[in-house]
Each structure stands twice: as C-alpha cells, then as structure tokens.
Motif scaffolding. Structure first.
Motif, PDB file in Angstrom:
ATOM      1  N   ARG A  25       0.832  -1.074  -0.132  1.00 23.59           N
ATOM      2  CA  ARG A  25       0.029   0.096  -0.049  1.00 23.59           C
ATOM      3  C   ARG A  25       0.636   1.128  -0.049  1.00 23.59           C
ATOM      4  N   ASP A  28       2.258   1.761  -3.435  1.00 18.91           N
ATOM      5  CA  ASP A  28       1.246   2.504  -4.462  1.00 18.91           C
ATOM      6  C   ASP A  28       1.036   3.731  -4.171  1.00 18.91           C
ATOM      7  N   GLY A  32       2.831   5.766  -6.809  1.00 21.11           N
ATOM      8  CA  GLY A  32       1.776   6.018  -7.670  1.00 21.11           C
ATOM      9  C   GLY A  32       1.108   7.222  -7.528  1.00 21.11           C
TER      10      GLY A  32
END
Length: 129
Positions: A25, A28, A32
């Motif tokens: 997580r 990400d 991201g």
C-alpha cells in the motif's frame, strides 16, 4: 579542535527512514500517488528517490505501529499551489489549503500544506513565494 577533528563535517542527508503498516500500500501511495521514483522493494523494505535523498519505508520490527510517532517529511515543491492542485487531483486529502507560515524580512514567504499517508502519518509540501 584536535587535529583532524577540525576537518570533519557532515554531508547531506542520504536516507530518511519511516515506518508503514503495509509495504504494498505504501509503494502504491508514495510511488503511484505522490510520484516519487521507486528505486526497489526487498521484502518488507521499499526505497524511493527524493531528489537525491533516499526515503526508506519499512514495517516496524516490533510490529507495533504508531502514525503519530513518525516524523513529518516535508517535500519542497517549486509551486505549492500547483502541487496542491495536482495531488488533490490524484486523491490526496489535505488538512487545509496551502498556508503562509512565515514572511521573512526580505519579503520571501514560506508556505506549507499538510496531508497524511494511508497510515495517517503526516507529510507536507512546502514552497516559497
């Protein structure tokens, strides 16, 4: 000072460590959503480049995680309002819009805006105007 002690000086910060509860997580989010270049992940360790300073994310060895115990990481941005708009568009929720926190005698203003990572640990963007 004694001999070689006078020649010694610390260099720039090479790495900052921060605990997260879930490496996947965190990768990400930091890679991201925030757009930090992901260097590599090895098990429960992930590394990102922050313009030459490495951000090292790991799960706490004890297993206990307290987001409030994390240091705030402040990211410099060239245009805080544009960075705020861009990150908001990527789903980042800020505590408040960019706020001027200090005006120096020379007129330079320091601005900051705070937000949390998926674990609730504080991060901030900072810039000058």
């Amino acid at each position: 000072m004694v001999g070689s002690m006078a020649l010694f000086g610390l260099g720039p910060i090479g790495q900052i460590a921060r605990h997260v509860s879930d490496i996947g997580r965190a990768v990400d989010f930091y890679g991201g959503v925030l757009g930090l270049p992901h260097l590599y992940t090895f098990g429960d360790l992930a590394f990102f480049d922050c313009d030459g300073t490495r951000l090292f994310l790991s799960r706490p060895e004890s297993g206990a995680f307290d987001p409030a115990a994390q240091s705030i990481v402040y990211f410099r941005v060239p245009d805080i309002h544009a960075a705020h708009d861009s990150l908001t568009g990527r789903g980042v929720t800020f505590q408040a819009p960019p706020t001027m926190i200090h005006r120096h005698e020379n007129g330079v203003e320091e601005w900051m805006a705070f937000f949390a990572d998926p674990d609730g640990s504080l991060l901030a963007i900072m810039g000058t105007a």
